[in-house]
Design an enzyme around this catalytic site. Structure first.
Site, PDB file in Angstrom:
ATOM      1  N   LEU A 159       1.032  -1.320  -0.333  1.00  0.00           N
ATOM      2  CA  LEU A 159      -0.188   0.043  -0.129  1.00  0.00           C
ATOM      3  C   LEU A 159       0.942   0.597   0.071  1.00  0.00           C
ATOM      4  O   LEU A 159       1.751   1.752   0.407  1.00  0.00           O
ATOM      5  CB  LEU A 159      -1.119  -0.014   1.042  1.00  0.00           C
ATOM      6  CG  LEU A 159      -1.940  -1.346   1.444  1.00  0.00           C
ATOM      7  CD1 LEU A 159      -2.995  -1.191   2.509  1.00  0.00           C
ATOM      8  CD2 LEU A 159      -2.387  -1.105   0.475  1.00  0.00           C
ATOM      9  N   HIS A 191      -3.697   3.911  -2.541  1.00  0.00           N
ATOM     10  CA  HIS A 191      -4.672   3.272  -1.640  1.00  0.00           C
ATOM     11  C   HIS A 191      -5.603   3.562  -0.636  1.00  0.00           C
ATOM     12  O   HIS A 191      -6.817   3.806  -0.737  1.00  0.00           O
ATOM     13  CB  HIS A 191      -4.023   1.685  -1.376  1.00  0.00           C
ATOM     14  CG  HIS A 191      -3.506   1.319  -2.627  1.00  0.00           C
ATOM     15  ND1 HIS A 191      -1.854   1.018  -3.155  1.00  0.00           N
ATOM     16  CD2 HIS A 191      -3.563   0.290  -3.516  1.00  0.00           C
ATOM     17  CE1 HIS A 191      -1.707   0.514  -3.453  1.00  0.00           C
ATOM     18  NE2 HIS A 191      -2.527  -0.296  -4.124  1.00  0.00           N
TER      19      HIS A 191
END
Ligand code: AMP
Length: 280
Positions: free
Chosen positions: A33, A37
């Protein structure tokens, strides 16, 4: 934050929240991530939704085994980031939990948008995406699903999936989060050398110039100019630069012919495919 490994518990959690009057916001991801995100999850949280985030590297959407093998896996760190922004639940299953022994690949007619542009470069990719998203929607049963504009063609595929099966989910497309130089954030950026990553802002700058040029120049001329600029950068190979209608993804000759014109590009640097796009 609930960390759930099995579909059964995710479905139970989702039902329980709905009984208690909550709506469900869902963000599917493959992990590794970054701020892009997280922006999707923040939007869901800000809308007051019970936010379920999934981390699942979907083998069905990789047409290249090496790419799947090389995909970064950073679960511990990902969970910490999600906890820090206040995500309610994370579904991080093994493949067998998503595609169990009884799962049979569903035949889906996604139409022409499956096999053009990005789909032409990566055969089987979008049907793999559609299959996993359909399966995840069955498990999570979200009211809203958040996807990034970064993967523009993917959002068209999800739209098509929702329409095809009349799914009770609203698709929310979130803006592209960029590094300070303009490079669209991606887990693939980690594979670039420091020098190249610093230079790579030229992709977005070129798209911005293209958008500006289109106010004066015909599409074919502006596109040729942008292509020449992209390829003039050291080591850059433009895989495609397409100016299309954002709904049908059909090429357009005049901007005025489309309600949602968009330029889609993939530029390869150090053998890393960098996707970007700009609404025109
Ligand atoms: P992935 O883990 O690559 O499947 O991405 C999960 C979701 O995050 C997808 O909906 C992507 O479009 C979205 N996403 C990836 N990068 C960005 C970004 N730079 N800005 C906004 N959304 C992004």
């Amino acid at each position: 934050m609930n960390i759930l490994k099995t579909a059964k518990y995710v479905t139970q959690d989702s039902h329980y929240q709905k009984i208690n009057g909550k709506s469900i916001g869902f963000i599917p991801s493959m992990g590794a991530l970054h701020a892009g995100h997280l922006s999707l999850a923040k939007q869901s949280i800000d809308q007051g939704l019970y936010t379920i985030f999934s981390i699942f590297i979907n083998p069905k959407q990789f047409n290249d085994a090496k790419d799947l093998e090389l995909y970064p896996r950073t679960l511990e760190n990902d969970l910490e980031l999600l906890y820090n922004i206040g995500v309610d639940a994370v579904y991080c299953p093994d493949t067998i939990d998503v595609f169990g022994p009884d799962y049979i690949d569903e035949q889906m007619d996604l139409g022409i948008i499956e096999n053009i542009i990005e789909g032409a470069q990566r055969p089987g990719h979008f049907i793999g995406v559609a299959r996993v998203v359909k399966r995840l929607f069955e498990i999570v049963q979200p009211d809203y699903a958040f996807f990034g504009q970064k993967d523009f063609q993917q959002t068209a595929i999800i739209n098509k999936l929702i329409e095809l099966y009349d799914l009770p989910v609203e698709l929310i497309i979130c803006p592209i989060i960029r590094e300070p130089n303009g490079l669209a954030m991606s887990s693939r950026n980690e594979r670039l050398s420091t020098h190249t990553r610093k230079q790579a802002g030229f992709i977005y700058q070129t798209l911005c110039t293209l958008k500006n040029d289109l106010k004066l120049l015909p599409i074919s001329i502006a596109k040729e100019k942008a292509l020449a600029t992209l390829n003039s950068h050291e080591g850059a190979i433009t895989e495609y630069l397409e100016i299309v209608d954002g709904d049908s993804l059909a090429e357009i000759e005049y901007l005025e012919k489309s309600k949602k014109p968009v330029a889609l590009a993939v530029v390869k640097l150090e053998n890393v495919r960098l996707l970007d796009n700009i609404l025109l």
